[in-house]
Structures are given as C-alpha cells and as structure tokens.
Scaffold this active site. Sequence first.
Site, PDB file in Angstrom:
ATOM      1  N   GLY A 148       0.775  -1.049  -0.222  1.00 19.63           N
ATOM      2  CA  GLY A 148       0.118   0.038  -0.074  1.00 19.63           C
ATOM      3  C   GLY A 148       0.734   1.321   0.068  1.00 19.63           C
ATOM      4  O   GLY A 148       1.962   1.266   0.411  1.00 19.63           O
ATOM      5  N   CYS A 149       0.283   2.217  -0.183  1.00 21.07           N
ATOM      6  CA  CYS A 149       1.075   3.505  -0.501  1.00 21.07           C
ATOM      7  C   CYS A 149       1.575   4.097   0.968  1.00 21.07           C
ATOM      8  O   CYS A 149       2.587   4.275   1.103  1.00 21.07           O
ATOM      9  CB  CYS A 149      -0.022   4.740  -1.116  1.00 21.07           C
ATOM     10  SG  CYS A 149      -1.640   4.801  -0.402  1.00 21.07           S
ATOM     11  N   TYR A 150       0.707   4.246   1.963  1.00 19.89           N
ATOM     12  CA  TYR A 150       1.236   4.505   3.314  1.00 19.89           C
ATOM     13  C   TYR A 150       2.037   3.401   3.945  1.00 19.89           C
ATOM     14  O   TYR A 150       3.006   3.931   4.343  1.00 19.89           O
ATOM     15  CB  TYR A 150      -0.170   4.763   4.392  1.00 19.89           C
ATOM     16  CG  TYR A 150      -1.013   5.893   4.118  1.00 19.89           C
ATOM     17  CD1 TYR A 150      -0.722   6.948   4.176  1.00 19.89           C
ATOM     18  CD2 TYR A 150      -2.603   5.561   3.921  1.00 19.89           C
ATOM     19  CE1 TYR A 150      -1.459   8.196   4.216  1.00 19.89           C
ATOM     20  CE2 TYR A 150      -3.120   6.791   3.819  1.00 19.89           C
ATOM     21  CZ  TYR A 150      -2.792   7.832   3.734  1.00 19.89           C
ATOM     22  OH  TYR A 150      -3.679   8.948   3.777  1.00 19.89           O
ATOM     23  N   THR A 152       4.212   1.736   2.389  1.00 16.10           N
ATOM     24  CA  THR A 152       5.572   1.929   1.505  1.00 16.10           C
ATOM     25  C   THR A 152       6.412   3.127   2.211  1.00 16.10           C
ATOM     26  O   THR A 152       7.339   2.822   2.682  1.00 16.10           O
ATOM     27  CB  THR A 152       5.449   2.103   0.132  1.00 16.10           C
ATOM     28  OG1 THR A 152       4.850   1.157  -0.556  1.00 16.10           O
ATOM     29  CG2 THR A 152       6.599   2.555  -0.787  1.00 16.10           C
TER      30      THR A 152
END
Lengths: 345, 345, 345, 345
Positions: A148-150, A152
């Site tokens: 996921g973005c957060y 990472t």
Amino acid sequence: MKVAIIGGTGYGAIELIRFLYNHPYTEIEAIISHSQSGERLDSVYPHVTDLVIEPLETLNIDQLAERVELVFFATPPGISKKLAPGFLAKRIKCIDLSGDFRLKSSQVYQDWYQGSAAEQQYLDLAVYGLSEIYTEEVKNAELIANPGCYPTASLLGLIPALNHGMVDPQSIIIDAKSGVSGAGRSTSLNTHYPEMNENLKAYKLGQHKHIPEIEQALQIEAGKELKVAFSTHLVPMTRGIMSTIYVNAIEEISTKEVIEAYTAFYDGHPFVRVRREGELPATREVYGSNFCDLGFYSDQRTGKLTIVSVIDNLVKGASGQAVQNMNLLNGWEPSTGLNYLPIYP
Amino acid sequence: MKVAIIGGTGYGAIELIRFLYNHPYTEIEAIISHSQSGERLDSVYPHVTDLVIEPLETLNIDQLAERVELVFFATPPGISKKLAPGFLAKRIKCIDLSGDFRLKSSQVYQDWYQGSAAEQQYLDLAVYGLSEIYTEEVKNAELIANPGCYPTASLLGLIPALNHGMVDPQSIIIDAKSGVSGAGRSTSLNTHYPEMNENLKAYKLGQHKHIPEIEQALQIEAGKELKVAFSTHLVPMTRGIMSTIYVNAIEEISTKEVIEAYTAFYDGHPFVRVRREGELPATREVYGSNFCDLGFYSDQRTGKLTIVSVIDNLVKGASGQAVQNMNLLNGWEPSTGLNYLPIYP
Amino acid sequence: MKVAIIGGTGYGAIELIRFLYNHPYTEIEAIISHSQSGERLDSVYPHVTDLVIEPLETLNIDQLAERVELVFFATPPGISKKLAPGFLAKRIKCIDLSGDFRLKSSQVYQDWYQGSAAEQQYLDLAVYGLSEIYTEEVKNAELIANPGCYPTASLLGLIPALNHGMVDPQSIIIDAKSGVSGAGRSTSLNTHYPEMNENLKAYKLGQHKHIPEIEQALQIEAGKELKVAFSTHLVPMTRGIMSTIYVNAIEEISTKEVIEAYTAFYDGHPFVRVRREGELPATREVYGSNFCDLGFYSDQRTGKLTIVSVIDNLVKGASGQAVQNMNLLNGWEPSTGLNYLPIYP
Amino acid sequence: MKVAIIGGTGYGAIELIRFLYNHPYTEIEAIISHSQSGERLDSVYPHVTDLVIEPLETLNIDQLAERVELVFFATPPGISKKLAPGFLAKRIKCIDLSGDFRLKSSQVYQDWYQGSAAEQQYLDLAVYGLSEIYTEEVKNAELIANPGCYPTASLLGLIPALNHGMVDPQSIIIDAKSGVSGAGRSTSLNTHYPEMNENLKAYKLGQHKHIPEIEQALQIEAGKELKVAFSTHLVPMTRGIMSTIYVNAIEEISTKEVIEAYTAFYDGHPFVRVRREGELPATREVYGSNFCDLGFYSDQRTGKLTIVSVIDNLVKGASGQAVQNMNLLNGWEPSTGLNYLPIYP
C-alpha cells in the site's frame, strides 16, 4: 515480455501504463476493464489520445493466459483474490496492487477489511513486494502483493531504525498525509473539488486498513508484537504522501549517526534517497518518480527521533513499485523503465 | 473606542482591519506603517478599494496616545518590546500579536528567539491571551501577549486533558500543519507559488519558536516540567492550522467520555466547538472564523488519545483572538464583532 | 553529443535537464550558473539529489566550445544576445530559450523589450524554432530562437486557419491563461503563494512582449500586416497554458470541417493532437509532455470560430520544444527523448 | 422579517444563510430541503455546528406562507417555476436564484434549457434582479429573477459601454472563467479533485445557458438584436468569476475616459468598484464579498476595449445579490447585511 493490466481505468492502471509505455522490455498486450470494455482508453483518459488506442477488453482468463506472461491487478478490493488463482494455475505471474494478498493472517484481514480473505495457500504464496526490503523474495515470487501507499512510505522510513535496534518498537506514532489521488477516481462528496480545495482533513484515525499491513512488516523486524498509532490526513494536492514518524530513541543518538546508519542500510538501492542533515524532503521533490526520500531529526530535548518519509503515492506507492517488482522478478536492473528525474516544479 | 494598528501592511493587520471594520464599538483611528507611510492602504491591498481610504501613518507615540485608547501590534519580532512601554506609560492598553511578550522567562526567550527579551517587568506584566483559558486575567490586563497560531490550536486541544489528569504530560507529540499565510507576506523561495503548490513540506522539526510557548502553558496545567515533541508542516492552502495531537491515556477512556469532559470544560465558550463522536474537524470548517473545532479518537488498541484541533491561523490564531481579547478587556460580550459563520465552501 | 546549458538554475533549465537526462544521444557536459557556480545543482534543486551531482560552472566560452557541440541558453532577457555570437564564431550551435533572437526587426524589439536588440546579422541568422511550422529551416539552423510559451500555443492554434484562408486575419483575439511557473523562479509579491492561490489575475493586457512575436509569425501566413488583441492571465496552477482564440470565419464552416483541415495540416507531426468534435482539451491532458492539443467550436450563431490550444508551458512552451529543435537540427527523429505520456492525474 | 430558503443544502443556500445569519432585519424561519428533511443542517454542513441547529423541513406551501413574508429559491432548474406561483398567490414575495424566470421569451427558454418554460404571466411578472441596473424595478417587484453568475459579471462590465454608445454592440466577445463552486455541490468526474486540481478546462463554448440571459439584457441597452460570443472555463479555485470582455470601440477612446464614464455610471452604487488606470482586478480581491470590480484597457493599436470584471460567483453572482435585492424590495439600505470587507488573503 507481454503483460496485461486488469482494472484498466483507475489511477493505478493509468500510471502503470505511463511507465510501461516506455519500458524497454515489455509491451502492454491487453488492458482489461469490466466497466468500460469496448471503449478506447482515450475516451476515458483523453491525455492518451493518439498514443494508447487499443480498445479496452473484457476478461477471458484462458485466452489472456495465452497472450501474456504477467498480469498486473489494479482492481478494487476483493477482485484479485478471485481472479489471480486462475492465472497462477496457468503459471502466469501476478502482481497485485490491491490489498487482497498483503496480510498473512486471514483473521486479521477479516477484522480490518470486513470481508473474507483470499484462500490461505495464496496468502502464503504471496510475497510482500516492498522492493528494497524483500528484494530476494520478490525475485523468485509467483504472486506479488504490492504494498500500500502509506505502508511503503512508513516502512521504508522505519525498518532501518528497528533493524538497528535504534528505537523502541512500542513507541511508534505515524502521522501520515496524502494527496487526494490516493482516494481513487470514484467521485464522492469528500473529494469534490470545492470541498477539498483549501482544506485539510483528518480521517480514519486508528482505523485505516493499512495499519495491520504496517504492523505485520514491523513485527518481523522487531521480532515481537507491536502496535502503531497511525493517523491519516487528506491534503489539498493531487499526488504525494508524507509520513512523519515519531519514535523514542533507545539511547542518545545524533541526527548525523542516524543518517549514516540509513545511508549504509540503503546502499545499492537507488530509489531510497537519504537526505543530508538539515534537509527535510518535500513531496514535490519525488513527484512523478519512484523515489522515497528520507529526512531525520533526532531531538536531544525529548529523546525522540522524527523521520520524514515522502513518496509519490501513485508511483513508489503503487505503480512504480509494481514495475520495480516486475523488473526484479525478471532479473532486470531494478530501475529499468523507472530511471527518470522527478518533475519539478 | 478608538484604536490604532501598528504594522499595518502584514496579513495580521489586514485581518484585524476586516474584523474592526464591522465591530460595533470600535473605530480604527490610525494605521501605522513604517515602510509604506503616506500611501493609502488600498494601494497595498486593492481589496479595500473605496472602503479603507485613510493614508498609512508614521508612528508618533505621544500624538497617537492622545487619539486612541488601545493599540494593536501586528509587527515583526522585536518591535513591540521597544514600543509598547511608551504606550503603557501613558496608560494605553496594548495587544501584541507578535511573540515579544509571550514567554515569562527572558532566558528561554533568548534561547529560542536568538535576541534579547523585553524587560522583565513587561514580561511579568503581560497576560497570555488564550481567551478561553485566561478569561479573567485578560479582563484586567494592560498588556496582552496574543498567543501564536500553533500554540492556540495545540493548547485549546490539550489543556482540558491535562487539567482532568486524563493523559500523561510527558507523552505529548504535536504534529502541526499550517496554510502558507502563516509565513506572512514577505516573499521567499519557500513560499513562491510554483515551489509550494502541489507540495507538502516539513520544516523546523523540534526547533520552532512556538515550542517554549506551548510548554510554558502546559507546565502550568500539569504542575510540572514537561517537553513536547512538536513538528510543523506547510500545506498547499492559504489559511488553516491543524494540530494532530498524540498523548497516552492514563487509564482506559472512551472517545465518548473524552468528548463529555471537553464539552463540560468549554461550556460557555462558544468559539470552541467540541465535535460529535465520529466527526473529525477539517480546516475549511472554521475558515475565516474565530472558531477552534476539536475532534477526538481514543484508541483502545494503543492506549493513545488522538486530538485533532483546527483553527483559521489568521483569525483564532491571530487577529480574531486579538479582537476577542479586546472585547474581554472592555467588558463586552466576547463574540462582539466576531459572530460570523465560517465561509464555506 | 555533448551539450551545455547556460542559466542552469531557472525552471527552463531544470526542465531541460529532465529531458536531456534520458535523451539517448546527448550528454550534459556542463551546467553554467553565474549566480551559483561552485554549488551542486542538488543544493539548489533537491529533487535531483544523487542524480545530477556535478558542480555548476562559471562560463568560459573558449573552454566550453572545446567540450560541447551545442549550447542551450535558458537565461534571462539580454544575456544570450551577448554570449551567443562567441559560440557561433566557433561553430557551436545555439538554441536560445529567451526572447533575444525571436524578432527580426530590431526596432520592434526595442519598442517591446525596452532595450537594444541583438545585432541585425544575428537576428537575420536566427531561425524561429516553432518546430511543426519551420521544420526544414530548423534542420539547417545555426542559431535557433526557441519560441515563447504563449506564442507556441497561440501560433499552433492559428496558423492552419490563416494558411487555409479560413478566417479574417484582422479579427484575431487571443485570451491566454498561464500557470504560475511561466513567471519563473524569481520571487515576487505577485507570485507569493497566499497572493496567488485561490486567485485569478489578468495582467499586461495588450502589452505583453509576446505580442510582436505572434504578429510577426502570423503576418507571414496572412501575407499582410495584422494586429492581434492579446490578453494574459495568471491561473492558480503551476504548469499549463491555454489560449482561447476567437476569429471571424470568412465563410460558414462547420466544426467538423475545421477539424479535418487541421488534422491534414498536422499530419506527420505527432506532438500536435487535433481533438475530436465535442472534445475540448484541458491543460492537465498535456502536463509534463511536449504535446499541443487543439479543440474547436465553430459557432453558426455568431460566425466566429473558437480555437482552444493547450500546452505545458515549460515543455512545448520552452524546454521540450528546445529538445525537439535539437533533434531536428541533428537529423534525429523529432520525438527522440520526448516520447512520453502526459502525467495524469 | 421572517424568510424561508427552499433548496437548503446547495452552495447557494449555504451562502445565503451566511449573510442572513447576521442580517439585522431578517430571521431565517425555515430551511426547506426535499432530500434531507428531518436532518439538521450541521450534519450536512459541519461548519455551522452549534450555530444553525433547526432541522431541515419539507415543503408545505400553505403553512409556510403563514410563517414567512419572503421566500428564496436556491433550487435546481425547473423547481421554482412550479412552486413560486403558489407563494405569489398568497402574496409572498419570491426571489429565485435559479434560471426559471430570467428569460422573457418562453421559446428562447426552451431552446437553451431543453425544458418547458414557466407560464408566460410569471415570466412577465418577474423582474430581472441585476441590482445596480434595475434598481427601481426591483424595489416594486413581487417575483425577482436573480441573475446568473456569469451574466452578473458580464453585464455589469458591458452595460455602461453600450449605454454610452462607446462600443459596437455586434462585436462583443466574453471570455469567462469560473471557480469550481459554480458547478454546485453535486459530485461529478469533472469536479473530482484530482481531475480539476492543477488543471484548466474550457467547456460549453457557445452553448452555455447564460448566453440568452446576457443577450436579452444587452439588447435592451443596445436597442437592437445582437449576439455575443461567450466561452466558459473552469479554473482550479473554489470561488470567483472573471469575465474578460473584448469590444470594438466606436471611436478612439482612452482608458482614462472609459474609467471616468464608468465611475459616473456607477455613482451611488457602492458594490461596483471601478478600479484605477493601470490596475486590473483579481478575483481574490472580491472574495467572500458582494463587490464587482472592473478594470479597463483601451488598446490604441487594435481599437479594442478590454474590460475585466470580477465577482465572487456565490456572492454577487448569487446569494449576495439576492440579499441586495431583498434589501431593495423592503426599502432598506442596499448594503444592509452585506457591508463587509473581502477576505484577503
């Protein structure tokens, strides 16, 4: 190598297409869209006019498995867990940008995703594709759960500190801020321009689906259970994530020493840039690129270390890292097709 | 009542003028500007064309003291400490929007402001004008140190919890985010539009001048020394501050109980709005207004309480609170001239 | 091929560096900066950290002429007219992104630029580098005057209509809107974030330096003198120009016919995309790319044709077109190093 | 005076509520919302928490006519034409912010609105509420058709020039630009934050419903039929409209003379501010206020006069002008409840 993208009309897909369009070793064989099959991509995204002109297709796994060697899933939650097994059975590699295969425990998945998890064998099979950390595992994966973005941004900022035993694993607080593209292309009042412009919103405090994903990875590093306090905010910009991370230093450590430890840790990983003392990264400095930039401040007054980690949520936080994983999987240079300067200003 | 504004061309002054223009009991007798005296305000700020047409004046304390009963300082650091004594000697009340009189200890001032403090007698005389907390003190003040923008948001969010003994005073972390108007009207590369738009920046981690101001006020509540971890960020918007505050609960407490305690604490203070369970305030919801909105999430998993506090940095964080203090000082209803709805969208 | 960039710290230069970094046939041998020589570019632009690490140099024409075959000028007005002759004398090709060599008449230059023009022989020598229109001339140029951002958008939108005799050359009105990066990196009150955000400004009506540049090129097409009404606006965004152009149709013509004529005109020129009937281009659809997108509406009620032309001001309006001209000059495919999808969203 | 607002949850209504909340002579007796009756307004718009707490009501004309003296319609197209007659029959004054009663010809309405017009007797009854122009008519109206946002900016900019016979009525081109709040609160892909941020879009060239409204008013001034070329653009900001207007001067006229003529024309109308020579208004300079600011450039080179007119689309372009009309209707000072400074920055 021919690849397919399933879920072709979300922001994850369109960013994947941007990188694959110039990737020297791959070709986009098919873009699958359930909702808009038959249409051309440029009628959905006019910016690709004249450039990507093949019609969007409906999914036929048998047929597609003949045409491609690898499939990217840029689908909403709950889709890839149903479709990936069909491809895997035909030995087609799968890179999933959704959360379906990220959590190893189906119980934890159900607690946080309010739905039933993928079958356990696939949860076991999936490699968590945080490229700089699980480089070797990714190289040999059949199914990659793209982070996921957060997570990472947060994990790349935290793992070296935990790995070095520099900080107390029970003290982690992550204050995360995201641009609005992270919410996807589906419209909502929340992301309606006049509601979001000139505004800053906190949302889902302590309840975001990315929490168990972060905790799972950190527990491996810490070697024990831990919980993180994790808050998310929507910032009036399109792209970018910043995680401001607060941890208690185990013993006094200077900002300089932290920077040295991180520099050593990420040696050989060009997409993580450890910034100089006194410099804090801004999201614009990684805009459109696959970089994760890290800045540090070790506060002798409070004994706390603050870590600032920035990424472009659609690149390192999604499609760029997916391409990086594809590169690793194929034994190519990790930066193949990703080696661009950020766009500034 | 006739008033003067010194430092008439910054954002603090222009926002003060906006509220005073409609205030029923006051009249702006003079606007003083060192750099642009002789010019009309509308040549500096065309939005007041036809409305505020008197020329900007140079400062003559003796003369001005004859014409007005109260002076607002909306000056850069280091000015009011020199000028306020002259007015006070003539029994003119002073409300200072700068940081010159906020810290009681001249040593602490020097450590953080890199300059010499005001004379101790004035530091002692000054009342810290956090209107909802020091209401009675403000009513009788001669010299009011109007709080900083970050401290206002942070303290209104934290004081009730400390006051109730609900949280550990040694555990405070404040992740603060501000719109760019907080940096003032002086140009800089940092606030150049193409550098700040579509960007999110962390700055001055652990080093912001507002840290000692926050600690000074919290120590009074806690009854002991404490240090806060405090980070600041610039968000691509003009107005608004959000402080996301993390504290360890001393014993298990529900979000509902926290809300009840805060509601009781701020009873009779209409400018602090305690939001309902499940609601988190956004900066736009207080835009242009003197409100401070508070939202809460008590996380049973981590034992941490998260408090979200939002204000308009130019209103409750500066000029609005200055007007509120002027009202208190004069025995007027605190909301006089401030009783407007936020501007939305 | 080795190239140098003179004026290395403005937005034009940094965007040039972005494209040259991945250009297959060129190498940046030197970046010259008068104001910051000795520093590394990443101390001025942190987004190139680890990527462009050579120090900025001072200019020594003799030495540089030994090291490079081509020089880009990304300098403020008045610099290249002094420096380019030195390089030209040594048979180094020059591409000038400033306005110094764009106007053929030194008198017109003086009228609009309030300074003395370059020597006439250089004005004569310079080829106006509007790539799609003067393709052949550019191929053989020694000195290229790279067009301005507004002229690029406006001329690509207008020239086919004039060329076809479709519209009255005396009726041209151009309402142009630009993102703020067009104003460069020098700070000013006008481009201070809180002054420009959530704002829309008209400026320099009928007085912009790009007017004579547009008129000069259009007069060639029209075969007679003409004047254009030209207005400019600053829009709260970083990149993008839109020219909305109004002209009187000479005889009734449908939108469809206009589109057919433009499609034929730009056949073989991939960077100009003629959009379908009913579609109007948005600036974001060319963001970060070298495209110029054109949309049309022929209004039977008023007899007017409206042309909407969008570019990224820093790419097709500056550095991208400079690279395109370099490609033409060297006999390379015009899209070499420019063949990317726009970044969306 | 007690008033009701019908259509209580759109941006027009919420802005009306903002002004009425502080209006000295009126009280909001009822807010009617078909879609959200029973809910409190602050659950739809949290920024009014604690301030506007009465529940939204369903419409009962008979009952409401007993409770109020005036009704505002802030409804989507096609609603007020059905409901207003019921109120008018009971001698309740109606101010309609929608387009239902603006056009005098039902045929023209049908051509542009694609629906059937209100009954002719109501079209005849309605007074077009452009306050500065039809002041006397408004004072005696029963039914006021409050002007559209684009027409308000465009007509206040054009009428004096036509009225003075200064310009050719057949030469009018209006290039209009609007903030996104003009599109209302209903979500759409077009107004989804990541699609609209850092973007500039042209839309509905020559086809906007406001065209016949503008032409109808201008024809009265010109005394003959005319057509305007009218284009609309969406700018990445929430509030503000700018109309840049191009007209051919009938004979040579200086900017100074134009300004003098406009200043005389708008004498006694404080909400229209004619700006000084050399000054062009920006939308932020009227933000949140009921002002319309006008700037001029008469170009001797082209013989064209350019007029720049800015308003806040939600205030002078909708709710503010509605309040101004209510004031006129009741014989109150036109600026009652509207006499605020614009909010800057």
